[in-house]
Design an enzyme around this catalytic site. Sequence first.
Site, PDB file in Angstrom:
ATOM      1  N   LYS A  38      58.229  53.104  30.602  1.00 35.43           N
ATOM      2  CA  LYS A  38      59.234  52.354  29.988  1.00 35.43           C
ATOM      3  C   LYS A  38      60.604  52.480  30.582  1.00 35.43           C
ATOM      4  O   LYS A  38      60.781  53.750  30.837  1.00 35.43           O
ATOM      5  CB  LYS A  38      58.941  52.652  28.617  1.00 35.43           C
ATOM      6  N   ASP A  73      56.500  57.092  22.405  1.00 32.56           N
ATOM      7  CA  ASP A  73      57.297  56.547  23.507  1.00 32.56           C
ATOM      8  C   ASP A  73      57.986  57.710  23.519  1.00 32.56           C
ATOM      9  O   ASP A  73      58.868  58.175  22.912  1.00 32.56           O
ATOM     10  CB  ASP A  73      58.266  55.482  23.140  1.00 32.56           C
ATOM     11  N   LYS A  99      56.782  48.679  29.907  1.00 31.51           N
ATOM     12  CA  LYS A  99      57.569  48.467  29.005  1.00 31.51           C
ATOM     13  C   LYS A  99      58.989  48.306  29.202  1.00 31.51           C
ATOM     14  O   LYS A  99      59.767  49.238  29.551  1.00 31.51           O
ATOM     15  CB  LYS A  99      57.363  49.206  27.787  1.00 31.51           C
TER      16      LYS A  99
END
EC number: 4.1.2.4
Length: 223
Positions: free
Chosen positions: A152, A89, A181
Amino acid sequence: MTIAKLIDHTALKPDTSKAAIMQLLEEAKTHQFASVCVNPTWVSLAAKELAGTGVDVCTVIGFPLGANTTAVKAFETKDAIENGATEVDMVINIAALKDGEYDAVEQDIRAVVDAAKGKALVKVIIEACLLTDEEKVKACELSVKAGADFVKTSTGFSRGGATAEDIALMRKTVGPDIGVKASGGVRTKEDVEAMLAAGATRIGASAGVSIIKGDQSAPSKDY
């Protein structure tokens, strides 16, 4: 698919102890979360403990500010993968995005995507709470263009976390084939359901066990 299989069981606070990480890993094995998301220093341990369990190992790149150089982010990615990470991430260069330096933002993301190619999923953290809606859209467009697997919402370390409105905007922007996400402030099963209804396909949360048990007294924390 169970809710657990949509959750990245997360511990990213800087003072997280080895004992707390071991507890996180045991919980992940017991409840079969999608992954554990841990700081890079814990990736080797997580990979060893989770081998053969079906739980992926996720870590963070350029975290939490996104202000590392592109070369450093690429190195972090390669190092994490060598240590056993299967998902990363990364945080975008937020300042570059806000300054309209879109080529630099895309190249930053692409460097991580290239470093991870065929070895790890790449989720791009746009830190939505710091962006206008137009900037959120642009960040998502650049992420898709650079070849990311997910976008995300948040690091969980800035001034806001995931909102259903941001998830819906991100989903509309990236279309059906890219993951979205939700992370930051997702603490209850109801929070998860709202994010999924808005278009999320993965949840980042430190309260994963409480969420799947439907415990309304989950601790008021992000990561």
